[in-house]
Design an enzyme around this catalytic site. Structure first.
Site, PDB file in Angstrom:
ATOM      1  N   LYS A  58      42.327  42.946  40.438  1.00  0.00           N
ATOM      2  CA  LYS A  58      42.082  42.508  41.779  1.00  0.00           C
ATOM      3  C   LYS A  58      41.773  40.893  41.927  1.00  0.00           C
ATOM      4  O   LYS A  58      42.032  40.397  42.788  1.00  0.00           O
ATOM      5  CB  LYS A  58      40.831  43.131  42.090  1.00  0.00           C
ATOM      6  CG  LYS A  58      40.760  44.807  42.495  1.00  0.00           C
ATOM      7  CD  LYS A  58      39.543  45.270  43.226  1.00  0.00           C
ATOM      8  CE  LYS A  58      39.809  46.571  43.363  1.00  0.00           C
ATOM      9  NZ  LYS A  58      38.697  47.376  44.086  1.00  0.00           N
ATOM     10  N   ASP A 107      38.557  46.339  50.710  1.00  0.00           N
ATOM     11  CA  ASP A 107      37.252  46.889  50.369  1.00  0.00           C
ATOM     12  C   ASP A 107      36.040  46.669  50.905  1.00  0.00           C
ATOM     13  O   ASP A 107      35.200  47.309  51.105  1.00  0.00           O
ATOM     14  CB  ASP A 107      37.101  46.324  48.809  1.00  0.00           C
ATOM     15  CG  ASP A 107      37.981  47.152  47.918  1.00  0.00           C
ATOM     16  OD1 ASP A 107      38.239  48.281  48.134  1.00  0.00           O
ATOM     17  OD2 ASP A 107      38.022  46.609  46.596  1.00  0.00           O
TER      18      ASP A 107
END
Length: 285
Positions: free
Chosen positions: A68, A105
């Site tokens: 990420k 997210d």
């Protein structure tokens, strides 16, 4: 005839529930396409993106541990939210082959608590355990919702730096992860008009990982306990929380929420969220 596809990448990746979610939605909508999983090790990330960039059928990918943060410099542009958070969990290929990074997210994490956040509270506090890429999105999201954040990590200095970067305007606190392992006799005040979250944003408790050591004497009355781990879905952390009377939210809630936004990027339409119950039933079989 070519078939548009997307996928999720990470290491490990076989446990991912994302293919089941996206392929369920594709079937429900009758859309042509597929969603796969792909094991990509850190040293393979550059080559993976180079190959996919040249594939016009590839619509993009979701990104999980440990990529990420590592993927950021390999992309052509970042969505403003992903740039602010400093972590990407969704990559979208443009028709010209350019790669844009998004972070779904943060809104995905907030989705299951939106009804509670619509209420007025005297005080909101979140104890967040973990300092990785998912934690960055969660801290940024909670700061936007006016939470006081206690961020716990193995390295309290890293936790402090994250708070200073992502939530510089609040009076937040950074501590060691082991702070929550032992019991406390702290007397919490009446929290009836407050909203307290306890969030496991770390891989602890995941299949193959050590358990998360958390003593629930650290949880104020009426706390909501939230674990973003999805394998296993019902973690020991959540079981222990229910055992002492706390409401819980599992990682599938966040996963479905963030997948909704990613699906729209990949396939051009939002998924049929009125089918969430059937989707959960499928995944839990």
């Amino acid at each position: 005839m070519s078939t548009p596809y997307a996928e999720v990448i990470g290491d490990p990746i076989a446990q991912s529930k994302s293919p089941a979610i996206h392929n369920f939605w594709l079937r429900e909508l009758g859309l042509e396409g597929r969603y796969d999983h792909c094991l990509v090790r850190l040293e393979e990330l550059v080559d993976y993106l180079a190959k996919r960039r040249a594939d016009s059928d590839w619509r993009g990918c979701n990104v999980t541990m440990p990529h990420k943060l590592a993927i950021l410099p390999l992309l052509d542009r970042l969505d403003p939210l992903a740039e602010r958070i400093g972590a990407v969990n969704t990559v979208v290929r443009g028709t010209d082959g350019t790669l844009t990074g998004y972070n779904t997210d943060a809104p995905g994490f907030l989705e299951p608590v939106r009804d509670e956040l619509a209420k007025t509270h005297l005080f909101r506090m979140a104890r967040v355990l973990g300092t990785g890429g998912a934690a960055r999105a969660i801290v940024a999201a909670l700061a936007q919702e006016h939470f006081v954040i206690v961020l716990a990590g193995r390295d309290p200095g890293k936790a402090r730096a994250m708070l200073d970067e992502l939530a510089p305007d609040g009076e937040h606190h950074a501590i060691g992860l082991d702070h929550f392992a032992d019991a406390t006799d702290f007397a919490f005040d009446d929290r009836e008009h407050c909203f307290d979250l306890i969030v496991n944003a770390s891989p602890l408790g995941m299949t193959g990982q050590p358990p998360l050591a958390f003593d629930f004497s650290h949880a104020p009355p009426r706390s909501v306990v939230y674990d973003i781990v999805t394998s296993p879905l019902d973690t020991q952390f959540l079981q222990d929380a229910r055992g002492v009377g706390f409401e819980t939210i599992d990682g599938l809630s966040m996963l479905i929420g963030q997948a909704d936004l990613a699906f729209a990027h990949f396939f051009g339409t939002h998924p049929p969220r009125n089918r969430d119950a059937a989707l959960r039933e499928l995944i839990l079989k």
